[in-house]
Design a protein around this motif. Structure first.
Motif, PDB file in Angstrom:
ATOM      1  N   ARG A  98       0.839  -1.205   0.000  1.00 42.74           N
ATOM      2  CA  ARG A  98       0.000   0.000   0.000  1.00 42.74           C
ATOM      3  C   ARG A  98       0.873   1.255   0.000  1.00 42.74           C
ATOM      4  NH1 ARG A  98      -2.464   3.542  -1.050  1.00 42.74           N
ATOM      5  NH2 ARG A  98      -4.432   4.394  -0.292  1.00 42.74           N
ATOM      6  N   LEU A  99       1.999   1.211   0.679  1.00 42.83           N
ATOM      7  CA  LEU A  99       2.910   2.359   0.745  1.00 42.83           C
ATOM      8  C   LEU A  99       3.456   2.708  -0.640  1.00 42.83           C
ATOM      9  CD1 LEU A  99       4.608   4.294   2.640  1.00 42.83           C
ATOM     10  CD2 LEU A  99       6.381   2.526   2.556  1.00 42.83           C
ATOM     11  N   LEU A 100       3.743   1.689  -1.427  1.00 38.85           N
ATOM     12  CA  LEU A 100       4.427   1.888  -2.711  1.00 38.85           C
ATOM     13  C   LEU A 100       3.523   1.700  -3.920  1.00 38.85           C
ATOM     14  CD1 LEU A 100       7.678  -0.063  -1.749  1.00 38.85           C
ATOM     15  CD2 LEU A 100       7.262   2.402  -1.616  1.00 38.85           C
ATOM     16  N   ILE A 101       2.219   1.707  -3.704  1.00 38.14           N
ATOM     17  CA  ILE A 101       1.271   1.412  -4.772  1.00 38.14           C
ATOM     18  C   ILE A 101       1.332   2.429  -5.913  1.00 38.14           C
ATOM     19  CG2 ILE A 101      -0.683   2.701  -3.813  1.00 38.14           C
ATOM     20  CD1 ILE A 101      -2.466   0.337  -4.632  1.00 38.14           C
ATOM     21  N   GLY A 102       1.834   3.630  -5.618  1.00 38.26           N
ATOM     22  CA  GLY A 102       1.875   4.675  -6.643  1.00 38.26           C
ATOM     23  C   GLY A 102       2.835   4.396  -7.778  1.00 38.26           C
ATOM     24  N   GLY A 130       7.654  -1.348  -8.682  1.00 37.53           N
ATOM     25  CA  GLY A 130       8.637  -1.802  -9.658  1.00 37.53           C
ATOM     26  C   GLY A 130       9.749  -0.821  -9.945  1.00 37.53           C
ATOM     27  N   SER A 131       9.648   0.406  -9.477  1.00 36.51           N
ATOM     28  CA  SER A 131      10.715   1.385  -9.712  1.00 36.51           C
ATOM     29  C   SER A 131      11.893   1.089  -8.791  1.00 36.51           C
ATOM     30  CB  SER A 131      10.205   2.801  -9.457  1.00 36.51           C
ATOM     31  OG  SER A 131       9.935   2.997  -8.077  1.00 36.51           O
ATOM     32  N   TRP A 132      13.058   1.634  -9.144  1.00 36.31           N
ATOM     33  CA  TRP A 132      14.223   1.391  -8.288  1.00 36.31           C
ATOM     34  C   TRP A 132      14.046   2.069  -6.934  1.00 36.31           C
ATOM     35  CZ3 TRP A 132      17.162   5.396  -6.383  1.00 36.31           C
ATOM     36  CH2 TRP A 132      17.063   6.645  -7.020  1.00 36.31           C
ATOM     37  N   SER A 163      11.144   2.457  -5.338  1.00 36.29           N
ATOM     38  CA  SER A 163      10.234   1.600  -4.577  1.00 36.29           C
ATOM     39  C   SER A 163      10.976   0.384  -4.024  1.00 36.29           C
ATOM     40  CB  SER A 163       9.073   1.139  -5.461  1.00 36.29           C
ATOM     41  OG  SER A 163       8.249   2.215  -5.817  1.00 36.29           O
ATOM     42  N   ASP A 164      11.857  -0.184  -4.854  1.00 37.65           N
ATOM     43  CA  ASP A 164      12.600  -1.368  -4.433  1.00 37.65           C
ATOM     44  C   ASP A 164      13.480  -1.060  -3.231  1.00 37.65           C
ATOM     45  OD1 ASP A 164      13.531  -4.138  -4.847  1.00 37.65           O
ATOM     46  OD2 ASP A 164      15.445  -3.167  -5.320  1.00 37.65           O
ATOM     47  N   LEU A 165      14.152   0.101  -3.255  1.00 35.03           N
ATOM     48  CA  LEU A 165      15.035   0.463  -2.137  1.00 35.03           C
ATOM     49  C   LEU A 165      14.240   0.765  -0.866  1.00 35.03           C
ATOM     50  CD1 LEU A 165      17.681   2.682  -3.965  1.00 35.03           C
ATOM     51  CD2 LEU A 165      17.971   0.359  -3.070  1.00 35.03           C
ATOM     52  N   VAL A 166      13.100   1.435  -1.039  1.00 34.46           N
ATOM     53  CA  VAL A 166      12.264   1.726   0.135  1.00 34.46           C
ATOM     54  C   VAL A 166      11.739   0.423   0.734  1.00 34.46           C
ATOM     55  CG1 VAL A 166      10.108   2.766   0.920  1.00 34.46           C
ATOM     56  CG2 VAL A 166      11.613   4.045  -0.604  1.00 34.46           C
ATOM     57  N   ALA A 167      11.300  -0.500  -0.108  1.00 28.84           N
ATOM     58  CA  ALA A 167      10.798  -1.794   0.377  1.00 28.84           C
ATOM     59  C   ALA A 167      11.894  -2.540   1.124  1.00 28.84           C
ATOM     60  CB  ALA A 167      10.289  -2.630  -0.797  1.00 28.84           C
ATOM     61  N   GLN A 168      13.114  -2.502   0.605  1.00 29.83           N
ATOM     62  CA  GLN A 168      14.228  -3.162   1.286  1.00 29.83           C
ATOM     63  C   GLN A 168      14.466  -2.553   2.663  1.00 29.83           C
ATOM     64  OE1 GLN A 168      17.915  -3.917  -0.951  1.00 29.83           O
ATOM     65  NE2 GLN A 168      16.777  -3.494  -2.849  1.00 29.83           N
ATOM     66  N   LEU A 169      14.392  -1.239   2.744  1.00 30.13           N
ATOM     67  CA  LEU A 169      14.619  -0.560   4.022  1.00 30.13           C
ATOM     68  C   LEU A 169      13.540  -0.927   5.035  1.00 30.13           C
ATOM     69  CD1 LEU A 169      16.156   1.412   5.768  1.00 30.13           C
ATOM     70  CD2 LEU A 169      14.894   3.296   4.678  1.00 30.13           C
ATOM     71  N   VAL A 170      12.276  -0.884   4.606  1.00 22.44           N
ATOM     72  CA  VAL A 170      11.182  -1.189   5.531  1.00 22.44           C
ATOM     73  C   VAL A 170      11.224  -2.656   5.945  1.00 22.44           C
ATOM     74  CG1 VAL A 170       8.684  -1.319   5.827  1.00 22.44           C
ATOM     75  CG2 VAL A 170       9.703   0.636   4.636  1.00 22.44           C
TER      76      VAL A 170
END
Length: 287
Positions: free
Chosen positions: A101-105, A108-110, A112-119
């Protein structure tokens, strides 16, 4: 004077002004007009924008993060900004419900990928509720539950039967009084049932939230139609499911697990309520 007699008198006046309205509907209409808490309270917190990123919210976020980045410990050394930022992102993720939900906007972007890794590296998904800071709003549609549970069918049938007696004895004040009194008693029983159910449901919702580790405030909204609320909040959904499952049927407790089941429609539950001798007229007779 009987409990809520003023409300019942107002309901009968409302019914007289709206001939097609049943007494239960009139009671609910009067209750809604008299309840100042029926509207959702406004909040001074920043609200999500419907027209892109809000410059004001973005500016406040930059301002807050800059102040945090420049903060120091008591000995003058810099704080661990990376750790603080990771914790903040974990709480934001908990507030919106999930990493997806955080990255739904822009999945697949780089970025988004880095933020997902951090969280994901900061907090496990099952621990997100503990990171929640935003209030959790859980919704209870009592009218819908009354329908699903068979209570609405029982109530309307009983009230209709009494109103037929009132019409039959319309010219006999002495014989008319008994049905009027019974109608008042039934209205009180329904009101008490609803109040007790809301209190029990709220208690179970709060208990479920604690079990999930939620420390953020829990607000129970008793809504007329929860379909009007379109917020996506997986945590609230989970709490609502647990509260519904744990709160007994207010009149025949053992029917609680059957409410909402496709195998047990409202009319079937209404029949079981009557078979148990727990219709409103049965209860009014023994009151």
């Amino acid at each position: 004077m009987t409990k809520n007699s003023a409300r019942k008198k107002a309901a009968r006046a409302y019914q007289a002004a709206h001939p097609e309205t049943t007494f239960p509907e009139a009671m609910r209409a009067v209750a809604r007009s008299a309840d100042p808490t029926s509207a959702v309270e406004e909040t001074s917190l920043l609200q999500p924008s419907q027209s892109g990123a809000d410059p004001k919210a973005r500016h406040k976020a930059i301002e807050a993060l800059t102040a945090l980045a420049l903060s120091t410990r008591e000995d003058g050394s810099a704080i661990d900004f990376a750790d603080e930022l990771a914790g903040i992102l974990a709480s934001v993720t908990a507030n919106v419900g999930s990493v997806e939900r955080l990255l739904i906007g822009r999945t697949g972007s780089w970025e988004s990928d880095l933020v997902a890794q951090l969280v994901n590296g900061t907090v496990m998904e099952e621990d997100l509720p503990r990171r929640r800071t935003a209030p959790v709003r859980v919704l209870l549609d009592v009218d819908q539950y009354w329908y699903n549970s068979g209570l609405e069918d029982v109530y309307i049938e009983d009230v209709d039967a009494i109103e037929q007696l009132l019409n039959h004895h319309a010219d006999d004040r002495e014989r008319e009084q008994a049905p009027v009194d019974e109608l008042d008693t039934i209205a009180e029983l329904d009101d008490d049932d609803r109040t007790a159910y809301i209190a029990a449901w709220t208690r179970h919702a709060q208990e479920a939230a604690r079990e999930l580790g939620v420390e953020a405030p829990i607000t129970v909204v008793v809504a007329e139609d929860t379909r009007a609320y379109t917020d996506i909040d997986p945590l609230a959904d989970r709490i609502e499911q647990l509260a519904h499952a744990r709160t007994p049927h207010p009149v025949v407790p053992e029917l609680g697990t059957l409410v909402g089941s496709m195998k047990h429609p409202p009319e079937a539950l209404a029949a079981r309520i009557r078979a148990a001798g727990r219709s409103y007229r049965d209860r009014a007779a023994s009151a």
